[in-house]
Structure formats: C-alpha cells, structure tokens
Design a protein around this motif. Sequence first.
Motif, short mmCIF file in Angstrom:
data_model
loop_
_atom_site.label_atom_id
_atom_site.label_comp_id
_atom_site.label_asym_id
_atom_site.label_seq_id
_atom_site.Cartn_x
_atom_site.Cartn_y
_atom_site.Cartn_z
N PHE A 124 53.72 33.91 13.60
CA PHE A 124 52.62 34.16 14.14
C PHE A 124 52.38 33.24 15.26
CE2 PHE A 124 52.38 35.75 9.60
CZ PHE A 124 51.55 36.74 9.94
N LEU A 125 51.76 33.77 16.23
CA LEU A 125 51.20 32.93 17.28
C LEU A 125 49.69 32.53 17.19
CD1 LEU A 125 52.97 35.12 20.09
CD2 LEU A 125 53.73 32.83 18.98
N GLU A 126 49.11 31.67 17.86
CA GLU A 126 47.87 31.05 17.88
C GLU A 126 47.63 30.66 19.41
OE1 GLU A 126 47.18 28.07 15.14
OE2 GLU A 126 48.43 26.69 16.24
N GLU A 165 53.22 27.71 13.24
CA GLU A 165 53.79 26.66 12.65
C GLU A 165 54.00 25.28 13.08
OE1 GLU A 165 56.80 29.56 13.91
OE2 GLU A 165 55.11 29.69 12.73
N ASP A 166 54.35 25.44 14.39
CA ASP A 166 54.27 23.89 15.17
C ASP A 166 53.49 23.79 16.51
OD1 ASP A 166 55.39 25.09 17.45
OD2 ASP A 166 57.45 25.26 16.50
N GLU A 167 53.42 22.68 17.08
CA GLU A 167 52.72 22.70 18.15
C GLU A 167 53.26 22.84 19.63
OE1 GLU A 167 50.17 18.89 17.65
OE2 GLU A 167 49.78 19.49 15.72
N GLU A 168 54.47 23.35 19.51
CA GLU A 168 55.35 23.29 20.82
C GLU A 168 54.67 24.55 21.46
OE1 GLU A 168 59.61 24.91 22.47
OE2 GLU A 168 59.30 24.75 20.60
N VAL A 169 54.37 24.27 22.63
CA VAL A 169 53.63 25.10 23.53
C VAL A 169 54.57 26.07 24.16
CG1 VAL A 169 52.12 25.10 25.63
CG2 VAL A 169 51.67 23.52 23.97
N LEU A 170 54.13 27.25 24.14
CA LEU A 170 54.85 28.41 24.83
C LEU A 170 54.52 28.57 26.29
CD1 LEU A 170 55.32 30.80 21.71
CD2 LEU A 170 56.94 29.05 22.59
N VAL A 171 53.17 28.83 26.31
CA VAL A 171 52.54 29.13 27.77
C VAL A 171 51.29 28.44 27.54
CG1 VAL A 171 51.50 31.12 28.83
CG2 VAL A 171 53.36 31.62 27.45
N THR A 172 50.80 28.01 29.12
CA THR A 172 49.72 27.26 29.13
C THR A 172 48.96 27.97 30.24
OG1 THR A 172 50.93 25.12 28.84
CG2 THR A 172 48.68 25.21 29.88
N LEU A 173 47.56 27.97 30.13
CA LEU A 173 46.63 28.47 30.97
C LEU A 173 45.67 27.43 31.40
CD1 LEU A 173 45.79 31.96 29.97
CD2 LEU A 173 46.94 31.57 31.91
N ASP A 174 45.59 27.23 32.92
CA ASP A 174 44.48 26.04 32.96
C ASP A 174 43.59 26.62 34.19
OD1 ASP A 174 43.28 23.71 33.47
OD2 ASP A 174 45.09 22.70 34.44
N PHE A 175 42.35 27.02 33.61
CA PHE A 175 41.38 27.36 34.62
C PHE A 175 40.70 26.34 35.17
CE2 PHE A 175 41.74 30.95 31.49
CZ PHE A 175 41.58 32.10 32.03
N ALA A 176 40.74 26.54 36.76
CA ALA A 176 40.12 25.61 37.48
C ALA A 176 38.46 25.68 37.40
CB ALA A 176 40.24 25.66 38.91
N ASP A 177 37.66 24.44 37.66
CA ASP A 177 36.36 24.73 37.31
C ASP A 177 35.41 25.70 37.93
OD1 ASP A 177 36.25 22.58 35.46
OD2 ASP A 177 35.97 20.87 36.92
N PRO A 178 35.92 25.80 39.18
CA PRO A 178 35.13 27.16 39.87
C PRO A 178 35.44 28.53 39.19
CG PRO A 178 36.36 25.66 41.41
CD PRO A 178 36.89 25.17 40.19
#
Length: 82
Positions: A5-7, A22-35
């Motif tokens: 399962f992915l969250e 089941e763990d805290e290893e990050v697979l993908v990260t999205l980081d939206f800029a404030d604008p």
Amino acid sequence: MPTSFLEIVELPDGRIVLRRAEDEEVLVTLDFADPAKEFLHGQHVEVAKAMFNVGVQMAGRMVEGDYDLYDEDEEQAPRVLH
C-alpha cells in the motif's frame, strides 16, 4: 517491487511525499513553491494526489510492458516536457 500500500503524506516542512505505508522511505517528493500554492488557492494537496495517481498508473503500465518511454536512439539530455 513487491505489492504494498502506498500513502501520500504532507510533511511538516510542506513537502508532499509518496511512500510505502509500512515504512517511511520516500519514493517520490513534490515540493510546490509558495507562488504555486497561492495560484492553486491552497488546493496543492489535491493536485499532488492527482499527479501521484497518474504517475503510479503510468509506472504500472511500464512494468507490464504496455508503455515504452525510452528510445535507445535518443540522446540522454534534459528535455522540456510540456
């Protein structure tokens, strides 16, 4: 990769990540800029969910051999994707 399962989680620093439940290893990260967050009127989490959903679907098709993005003749250089 085994089926799991992915969250989607919004971290305290504002990044939104996709990880296995089941763990805290990050697979993908999205980081939206404030604008971008302002432009989306605070709905960036919904946009992130949609982006992750499409990405997981495409990855599934690639694993099944239904979708081929790689062209051996193409030079491996940065591309503008739009």
